[in-house]
Design a protein around this motif. Structure first.
Motif, PDB file in Angstrom:
ATOM      1  N   GLY A 123       1.327  36.904  20.832  1.00  0.00           N
ATOM      2  CA  GLY A 123       1.381  35.451  20.813  1.00  0.00           C
ATOM      3  C   GLY A 123       1.444  34.799  22.175  1.00  0.00           C
ATOM      4  N   SER A 124       0.939  35.445  23.184  1.00  0.00           N
ATOM      5  CA  SER A 124       0.955  34.889  24.539  1.00  0.00           C
ATOM      6  C   SER A 124      -0.343  34.138  24.810  1.00  0.00           C
ATOM      7  N   TRP A 125      -0.572  33.088  24.052  1.00  0.00           N
ATOM      8  CA  TRP A 125      -1.835  32.353  24.176  1.00  0.00           C
ATOM      9  C   TRP A 125      -1.956  31.637  25.507  1.00  0.00           C
ATOM     10  N   ALA A 126      -0.847  31.179  26.045  1.00  0.00           N
ATOM     11  CA  ALA A 126      -0.888  30.518  27.352  1.00  0.00           C
ATOM     12  C   ALA A 126      -1.339  31.495  28.434  1.00  0.00           C
ATOM     13  N   SER A 127      -0.955  32.753  28.286  1.00  0.00           N
ATOM     14  CA  SER A 127      -1.360  33.773  29.253  1.00  0.00           C
ATOM     15  C   SER A 127      -2.861  33.992  29.230  1.00  0.00           C
ATOM     16  N   ILE A 128      -3.447  33.947  28.052  1.00  0.00           N
ATOM     17  CA  ILE A 128      -4.890  34.149  27.943  1.00  0.00           C
ATOM     18  C   ILE A 128      -5.638  32.984  28.577  1.00  0.00           C
ATOM     19  N   ALA A 129      -5.134  31.788  28.395  1.00  0.00           N
ATOM     20  CA  ALA A 129      -5.752  30.629  29.044  1.00  0.00           C
ATOM     21  C   ALA A 129      -5.626  30.745  30.561  1.00  0.00           C
ATOM     22  N   PHE A 130      -4.501  31.265  31.019  1.00  0.00           N
ATOM     23  CA  PHE A 130      -4.283  31.457  32.446  1.00  0.00           C
ATOM     24  C   PHE A 130      -5.273  32.474  33.015  1.00  0.00           C
ATOM     25  N   ILE A 131      -5.564  33.542  32.264  1.00  0.00           N
ATOM     26  CA  ILE A 131      -6.563  34.528  32.688  1.00  0.00           C
ATOM     27  C   ILE A 131      -7.919  33.861  32.841  1.00  0.00           C
ATOM     28  N   ALA A 132      -8.268  33.039  31.884  1.00  0.00           N
ATOM     29  CA  ALA A 132      -9.574  32.377  31.928  1.00  0.00           C
ATOM     30  C   ALA A 132      -9.678  31.443  33.136  1.00  0.00           C
ATOM     31  N   VAL A 133      -8.618  30.715  33.411  1.00  0.00           N
ATOM     32  CA  VAL A 133      -8.653  29.772  34.537  1.00  0.00           C
ATOM     33  C   VAL A 133      -8.711  30.520  35.863  1.00  0.00           C
ATOM     34  N   ILE A 134      -7.838  31.509  36.045  1.00  0.00           N
ATOM     35  CA  ILE A 134      -7.826  32.258  37.304  1.00  0.00           C
ATOM     36  C   ILE A 134      -9.127  33.022  37.486  1.00  0.00           C
ATOM     37  N   GLY A 135      -9.574  33.717  36.445  1.00  0.00           N
ATOM     38  CA  GLY A 135     -10.830  34.459  36.542  1.00  0.00           C
ATOM     39  C   GLY A 135     -12.008  33.553  36.827  1.00  0.00           C
ATOM     40  N   GLY A 136     -12.030  32.397  36.195  1.00  0.00           N
ATOM     41  CA  GLY A 136     -13.122  31.446  36.435  1.00  0.00           C
ATOM     42  C   GLY A 136     -13.118  30.909  37.848  1.00  0.00           C
ATOM     43  N   LEU A 137     -11.933  30.589  38.367  1.00  0.00           N
ATOM     44  CA  LEU A 137     -11.850  30.096  39.737  1.00  0.00           C
ATOM     45  C   LEU A 137     -12.247  31.159  40.754  1.00  0.00           C
ATOM     46  N   LEU A 138     -11.798  32.386  40.537  1.00  0.00           N
ATOM     47  CA  LEU A 138     -12.164  33.459  41.463  1.00  0.00           C
ATOM     48  C   LEU A 138     -13.648  33.793  41.385  1.00  0.00           C
ATOM     49  N   PHE A 173     -11.996  39.018  36.669  1.00  0.00           N
ATOM     50  CA  PHE A 173     -11.331  38.838  35.376  1.00  0.00           C
ATOM     51  C   PHE A 173     -10.358  39.987  35.101  1.00  0.00           C
ATOM     52  N   GLU A 174     -10.688  41.205  35.518  1.00  0.00           N
ATOM     53  CA  GLU A 174      -9.764  42.328  35.347  1.00  0.00           C
ATOM     54  C   GLU A 174      -8.513  42.122  36.190  1.00  0.00           C
ATOM     55  N   VAL A 175      -8.692  41.726  37.430  1.00  0.00           N
ATOM     56  CA  VAL A 175      -7.537  41.492  38.298  1.00  0.00           C
ATOM     57  C   VAL A 175      -6.677  40.363  37.736  1.00  0.00           C
ATOM     58  N   ALA A 176      -7.303  39.301  37.278  1.00  0.00           N
ATOM     59  CA  ALA A 176      -6.554  38.185  36.695  1.00  0.00           C
ATOM     60  C   ALA A 176      -5.768  38.646  35.467  1.00  0.00           C
ATOM     61  N   SER A 177      -6.367  39.489  34.644  1.00  0.00           N
ATOM     62  CA  SER A 177      -5.656  39.948  33.443  1.00  0.00           C
ATOM     63  C   SER A 177      -4.477  40.841  33.799  1.00  0.00           C
ATOM     64  N   TYR A 178      -4.634  41.713  34.801  1.00  0.00           N
ATOM     65  CA  TYR A 178      -3.520  42.572  35.205  1.00  0.00           C
ATOM     66  C   TYR A 178      -2.370  41.749  35.772  1.00  0.00           C
ATOM     67  N   VAL A 179      -2.692  40.741  36.552  1.00  0.00           N
ATOM     68  CA  VAL A 179      -1.658  39.886  37.137  1.00  0.00           C
ATOM     69  C   VAL A 179      -0.936  39.118  36.032  1.00  0.00           C
ATOM     70  N   VAL A 180      -1.676  38.583  35.085  1.00  0.00           N
ATOM     71  CA  VAL A 180      -1.056  37.815  34.013  1.00  0.00           C
ATOM     72  C   VAL A 180      -0.207  38.706  33.105  1.00  0.00           C
ATOM     73  N   VAL A 181      -0.670  39.923  32.816  1.00  0.00           N
ATOM     74  CA  VAL A 181       0.147  40.847  32.009  1.00  0.00           C
ATOM     75  C   VAL A 181       1.437  41.175  32.752  1.00  0.00           C
ATOM     76  N   ALA A 182       1.340  41.445  34.045  1.00  0.00           N
ATOM     77  CA  ALA A 182       2.544  41.761  34.821  1.00  0.00           C
ATOM     78  C   ALA A 182       3.501  40.573  34.844  1.00  0.00           C
TER      79      ALA A 182
END
Length: 109
Positions: A67-82, A94-103
């Motif tokens: 249920g971490s929907w905010a985290s998924i949106a954060f991945i999309a924003v960070i990955g898109g900006l990078l 997008f992989e780096v953004a997902s690892y950072v958000v999971v951590a």
């Protein structure tokens, strides 16, 4: 490899028992990707890419199921900006953004 070792215990503590296997597989994929840094050679490239994909998919699935929907949106924003910085390596960002958000999600639990 070291990042997976530090994330794994925390991931197991905060995960519901039904979803712990996703944390295990994600850390396993991250470990394999980290131990095959010569991704330009054919054999290691296949291991590196497949383990990176497994790690990314399992981490993202864990975020969705917990249920971490905010985290998924954060991945999309960070990955898109990078990706705007370097369109050639968008999957990497997008992989780096997902690892950072999971951590970060694990630290906040």
């Amino acid at each position: 490899f070291a990042s997976a070792m530090f994330i794994f215990p925390q991931w197991m503590m905060v995960s519901p028992e039904n979803y712990q296997f996703l944390g295990f597989l994600s850390c396993l994929g991250l470990s394999f990707a980290g131990t095959t840094p010569l991704y330009r050679e054919k054999f290691e490239r296949n291991i590196h890419y497949i383990s990176g994909i497994v790690s990314f998919v399992c981490g993202l699935t864990w975020l969705i199921l917990t249920g971490s929907w905010a985290s998924i949106a954060f991945i999309a924003v960070i990955g898109g900006l990078l990706t705007l910085l370097d369109k050639k390596n968008y999957v990497f960002f997008f992989e780096v953004a997902s690892y950072v958000v999971v951590a970060l999600t694990l630290l906040l639990f």
